[in-house]
Design a protein around this motif. Structure first.
Motif, PDB file in Angstrom:
ATOM      1  N   HIS A  38       0.826  -1.206   0.000  1.00 53.59           N
ATOM      2  CA  HIS A  38       0.000   0.000   0.000  1.00 53.59           C
ATOM      3  C   HIS A  38       0.863   1.260   0.000  1.00 53.59           C
ATOM      4  CE1 HIS A  38      -3.655  -2.157   0.210  1.00 53.59           C
ATOM      5  NE2 HIS A  38      -3.551  -2.548   1.465  1.00 53.59           N
ATOM      6  N   ARG A  39       1.929   1.251   0.805  1.00 53.39           N
ATOM      7  CA  ARG A  39       2.801   2.421   0.841  1.00 53.39           C
ATOM      8  C   ARG A  39       3.458   2.654  -0.512  1.00 53.39           C
ATOM      9  NH1 ARG A  39       4.035   0.320   6.023  1.00 53.39           N
ATOM     10  NH2 ARG A  39       5.849  -0.796   5.199  1.00 53.39           N
ATOM     11  N   ALA A  47       3.823  10.380  -6.872  1.00 58.10           N
ATOM     12  CA  ALA A  47       4.903  10.728  -7.795  1.00 58.10           C
ATOM     13  C   ALA A  47       4.360  10.921  -9.212  1.00 58.10           C
ATOM     14  CB  ALA A  47       5.965   9.632  -7.781  1.00 58.10           C
ATOM     15  N   ALA A  48       3.459  10.057  -9.615  1.00 60.26           N
ATOM     16  CA  ALA A  48       2.892  10.160 -10.965  1.00 60.26           C
ATOM     17  C   ALA A  48       2.111  11.461 -11.142  1.00 60.26           C
ATOM     18  CB  ALA A  48       1.992   8.964 -11.239  1.00 60.26           C
ATOM     19  N   ARG A  49       1.401  11.891 -10.101  1.00 60.00           N
ATOM     20  CA  ARG A  49       0.659  13.163 -10.196  1.00 60.00           C
ATOM     21  C   ARG A  49       1.609  14.323 -10.431  1.00 60.00           C
ATOM     22  NH1 ARG A  49      -2.503  10.801  -6.054  1.00 60.00           N
ATOM     23  NH2 ARG A  49      -1.296  11.863  -4.431  1.00 60.00           N
ATOM     24  N   LEU A 124      13.274  14.471 -10.470  1.00 61.20           N
ATOM     25  CA  LEU A 124      12.605  13.701 -11.511  1.00 61.20           C
ATOM     26  C   LEU A 124      13.384  12.429 -11.826  1.00 61.20           C
ATOM     27  CD1 LEU A 124      10.426  13.318 -13.655  1.00 61.20           C
ATOM     28  CD2 LEU A 124      11.758  14.808 -15.180  1.00 61.20           C
ATOM     29  N   ILE A 125      14.698  12.548 -11.964  1.00 63.80           N
ATOM     30  CA  ILE A 125      15.528  11.365 -12.198  1.00 63.80           C
ATOM     31  C   ILE A 125      15.412  10.394 -11.029  1.00 63.80           C
ATOM     32  CG2 ILE A 125      17.901  10.554 -12.475  1.00 63.80           C
ATOM     33  CD1 ILE A 125      18.511  13.217 -13.868  1.00 63.80           C
ATOM     34  N   ALA A 126      15.448  10.941  -9.807  1.00 68.55           N
ATOM     35  CA  ALA A 126      15.369  10.093  -8.613  1.00 68.55           C
ATOM     36  C   ALA A 126      14.031   9.372  -8.527  1.00 68.55           C
ATOM     37  CB  ALA A 126      15.599  10.941  -7.360  1.00 68.55           C
ATOM     38  N   LEU A 144      10.968   7.199  -2.344  1.00 70.82           N
ATOM     39  CA  LEU A 144      10.203   7.703  -3.484  1.00 70.82           C
ATOM     40  C   LEU A 144       9.334   8.881  -3.046  1.00 70.82           C
ATOM     41  CD1 LEU A 144       9.158   7.613  -6.378  1.00 70.82           C
ATOM     42  CD2 LEU A 144       7.587   5.786  -5.685  1.00 70.82           C
ATOM     43  N   ALA A 145       8.694   8.751  -1.905  1.00 69.50           N
ATOM     44  CA  ALA A 145       7.865   9.846  -1.394  1.00 69.50           C
ATOM     45  C   ALA A 145       8.713  11.088  -1.110  1.00 69.50           C
ATOM     46  CB  ALA A 145       7.132   9.401  -0.131  1.00 69.50           C
TER      47      ALA A 145
END
Length: 278
Positions: A38-39, A47-49, A124-126, A144-145
């Motif tokens: 879920h996380r 991230a996609a938004r 963005l790369i990360a 990622l968050a």
């Protein structure tokens, strides 16, 4: 090398952190594994938004499409591609879509680079690299968050710099702000008291005595003025400070003059409620 069959975990709808995920065969996953999935999915969606926001700013269609494809790949890599007991390998198509050279390279039709604010490129790369790694290490969801948050801070800072804004005023110059008036009066009272006390103990009012009194007054004012300036800097959106940086500047300001920080934050009321006015 042989790999296990790929089965896609199913994330139940509803309140995600209170439900368990199941694998492609309908078997309920253990609570820790379900929570990790879920996380990862939540981090991927956030991230996609952000990446889609970047796509929306692109005038060049090639770059807009590349970023849109990357956003879709991030969602897939953080959800359907994360398979407990699977081969942990990201599909080659998604790996290519998330590659830095594909995202950030010059457009094939115009030779232009994507339009990004300063500070957006590295997050963005990360984000793309971390999303690509999620199938093999779902524990990277936190990173990622964090990368997404860094990107959003850079986006907000870039937008703020693009807008014509009035620069922050020094303490005591914003007569329309009751909190500023209150904080300034606190510093002024401290300065006046230090000046008068020093002058009194000098025993006369010659040039040396007044110089010493002025020195004491400036010393009394320095911490409060510096604290107010740090708070102004911390709150400037054009800097794109992260939460840790903002908290650090507020901490330093409080160490310089806690009363000024409290007054400017409204902790002691405002100019209309200050008991010294009564």
């Amino acid at each position: 090398m042989t790999t296990s069959a790929r089965t896609t975990p199913v994330l139940h709808t509803g309140t995600r952190d209170e439900t368990l995920a199941t694998d492609g065969e309908g078997q309920v996953l253990p609570a820790p594994a379900s929570a990790a999935l879920h996380r990862a999915a939540d981090a991927g969606e956030a991230a996609a938004r952000w990446v889609r926001e970047l796509a929306g700013r692109q005038a060049e269609e090639d770059h807009a499409q590349a970023l849109e494809r990357a956003a879709g790949a991030i969602v897939r890599a953080s959800s359907r591609e994360v398979v407990p007991g699977g081969d942990s390998l990201l599909a080659e198509e998604l790996r290519y879509t998330l590659a830095a050279d594909v995202l950030l390279g010059a457009s094939h039709t115009t030779g232009t680079l994507p339009v990004l604010h300063p500070g957006e490129r590295v997050p963005l790369i990360a984000v793309c690299a971390l999303a690509a790694a999620l199938p093999s290490c779902v524990a990277l969801a936190g990173e990622l968050a964090a990368a997404t948050e860094a990107g959003r801070s850079a986006t907000a800072a870039g937008a703020a710099r693009a807008r014509p804004t009035q620069r922050p005023k020094t303490l005591g110059c914003d007569h329309t702000d009751p909190l500023d008036r209150l904080a300034y009066r606190g510093v002024f009272d401290s300065v006046a008291e230090s000046f008068e006390i020093a002058l009194h103990y000098q025993g006369d009012e010659d040039e040396r005595a007044r110089a010493q009194a002025l020195h004491n007054a400036l010393a009394a004012a320095g911490g409060g003025i510096a604290a107010a300036a740090l708070l102004r800097v911390a709150d400037d959106p054009a800097l794109g400070l992260g939460l840790d940086q903002w908290e650090y500047l507020n901490l330093v300001a409080a160490e310089l003059d806690l009363r000024v920080v409290e007054n400017l934050s409204g902790a002691n009321g405002d100019d209309t409620t200050d008991p010294r006015q009564s």
